[in-house]
Design a protein around this motif. Structure first.
Motif, PDB file in Angstrom:
ATOM      1  N   TYR A 176      -3.258   0.656  -3.610  1.00  0.00           N
ATOM      2  CA  TYR A 176      -2.711  -0.673  -3.361  1.00  0.00           C
ATOM      3  C   TYR A 176      -2.066  -1.153  -4.654  1.00  0.00           C
ATOM      4  O   TYR A 176      -2.586  -0.903  -5.742  1.00  0.00           O
ATOM      5  N   TRP A 177      -0.953  -1.850  -4.528  1.00  0.00           N
ATOM      6  CA  TRP A 177      -0.243  -2.406  -5.675  1.00  0.00           C
ATOM      7  C   TRP A 177       0.013  -3.879  -5.419  1.00  0.00           C
ATOM      8  O   TRP A 177       0.236  -4.280  -4.272  1.00  0.00           O
ATOM      9  N   TYR A 181       0.859  -1.182   0.000  1.00  0.00           N
ATOM     10  CA  TYR A 181       0.000   0.000   0.000  1.00  0.00           C
ATOM     11  C   TYR A 181       0.893   1.228   0.000  1.00  0.00           C
ATOM     12  O   TYR A 181       1.835   1.331   0.790  1.00  0.00           O
ATOM     13  N   ASP A 182       0.591   2.170  -0.911  1.00  0.00           N
ATOM     14  CA  ASP A 182       1.319   3.434  -0.996  1.00  0.00           C
ATOM     15  C   ASP A 182       0.409   4.537  -0.478  1.00  0.00           C
ATOM     16  O   ASP A 182      -0.511   4.966  -1.185  1.00  0.00           O
ATOM     17  N   LEU A 186      -7.170   1.659  -6.338  1.00  0.00           N
ATOM     18  CA  LEU A 186      -7.362   2.810  -5.460  1.00  0.00           C
ATOM     19  C   LEU A 186      -8.101   2.331  -4.225  1.00  0.00           C
ATOM     20  O   LEU A 186      -8.846   1.345  -4.271  1.00  0.00           O
ATOM     21  N   SER A 187      -7.924   3.026  -3.119  1.00  0.00           N
ATOM     22  CA  SER A 187      -8.520   2.591  -1.854  1.00  0.00           C
ATOM     23  C   SER A 187      -9.985   2.211  -1.981  1.00  0.00           C
ATOM     24  O   SER A 187     -10.441   1.253  -1.379  1.00  0.00           O
ATOM     25  N   SER A 188     -10.748   2.959  -2.764  1.00  0.00           N
ATOM     26  CA  SER A 188     -12.191   2.710  -2.852  1.00  0.00           C
ATOM     27  C   SER A 188     -12.605   1.999  -4.145  1.00  0.00           C
ATOM     28  O   SER A 188     -13.779   1.877  -4.428  1.00  0.00           O
ATOM     29  N   GLY A 189     -11.641   1.525  -4.908  1.00  0.00           N
ATOM     30  CA  GLY A 189     -11.972   0.936  -6.205  1.00  0.00           C
ATOM     31  C   GLY A 189     -11.789  -0.565  -6.252  1.00  0.00           C
ATOM     32  O   GLY A 189     -11.710  -1.244  -5.229  1.00  0.00           O
ATOM     33  N   SER A 190     -11.706  -1.069  -7.472  1.00  0.00           N
ATOM     34  CA  SER A 190     -11.464  -2.496  -7.669  1.00  0.00           C
ATOM     35  C   SER A 190     -10.122  -2.659  -8.376  1.00  0.00           C
ATOM     36  O   SER A 190      -9.563  -1.710  -8.924  1.00  0.00           O
TER      37      SER A 190
END
Length: 161
Positions: A87-88, A80-81, A118-122
């Motif tokens: 997130y990667w 996580y960055d 992204l934090s809130s994505g997929s």
């Protein structure tokens, strides 16, 4: 070992601090994380994240999830960055012996994928190309802090061979 020592080892070229090793795709789910360079945190891959990465990779290849048996052991990275709230992940998909399409795809295109969320994505999957190919340009630029935390060479999109 102190957090500062772990961060130093992760950032030092050629050093193999514990934070620069990949999180095994077979590791148990954990809420813990390891602080690394530039605030990037290596994370343990939970069963839920493993399933999400597998689904995103299968979708990229336009194949059903059942065409894969999982993520390759020892080749899964997850971080996580916080600077980008992203997130990667990097992982190799294991083709099912029952799926010729998945097997051929892994052989021809390379099975290694990079993932971004992204934090809130997929999760979004990207082909990382065949390792060692000098003519390949990464499909996504993974932040330098994440690449460093994983112990990968700067500017690359897969782990060292």
């Amino acid at each position: 070992m102190s957090a500062a020592a772990v961060a130093f080892l992760a950032a030092a070229p050629g050093c193999g601090g514990s934070s620069s090793s990949p999180a095994s795709s077979l590791a148990p789910a954990s809420s813990g994380s390891t602080p690394t360079t530039a605030g990037v945190r290596n994370l343990v891959v939970s069963d839920a994240v493993r399933a999400q990465l597998l689904a995103a990779g299968a979708a990229l290849h336009q194949l059903p999830v059942k065409d894969y048996t999982g993520l390759a052991k020892g080749e899964t990275y997850y971080a996580y960055d916080p600077s980008t709230r992203t997130y990667w992940a990097g992982a190799a998909l294991e083709a099912s012996p029952k799926s010729m399409k998945a097997q051929v795809g892994n052989q021809d295109d390379g099975a290694y994928l990079d993932f971004e969320k992204l934090s809130s994505g997929s999760w979004k999957a990207y082909d990382a190309g065949p390792p060692g190919s000098s003519n390949y340009t990464c499909a996504v630029t993974i932040p330098a802090g994440v690449v460093s935390a994983w112990g990968w060479a700067a500017g690359t999109c897969h782990p060292p061979s």
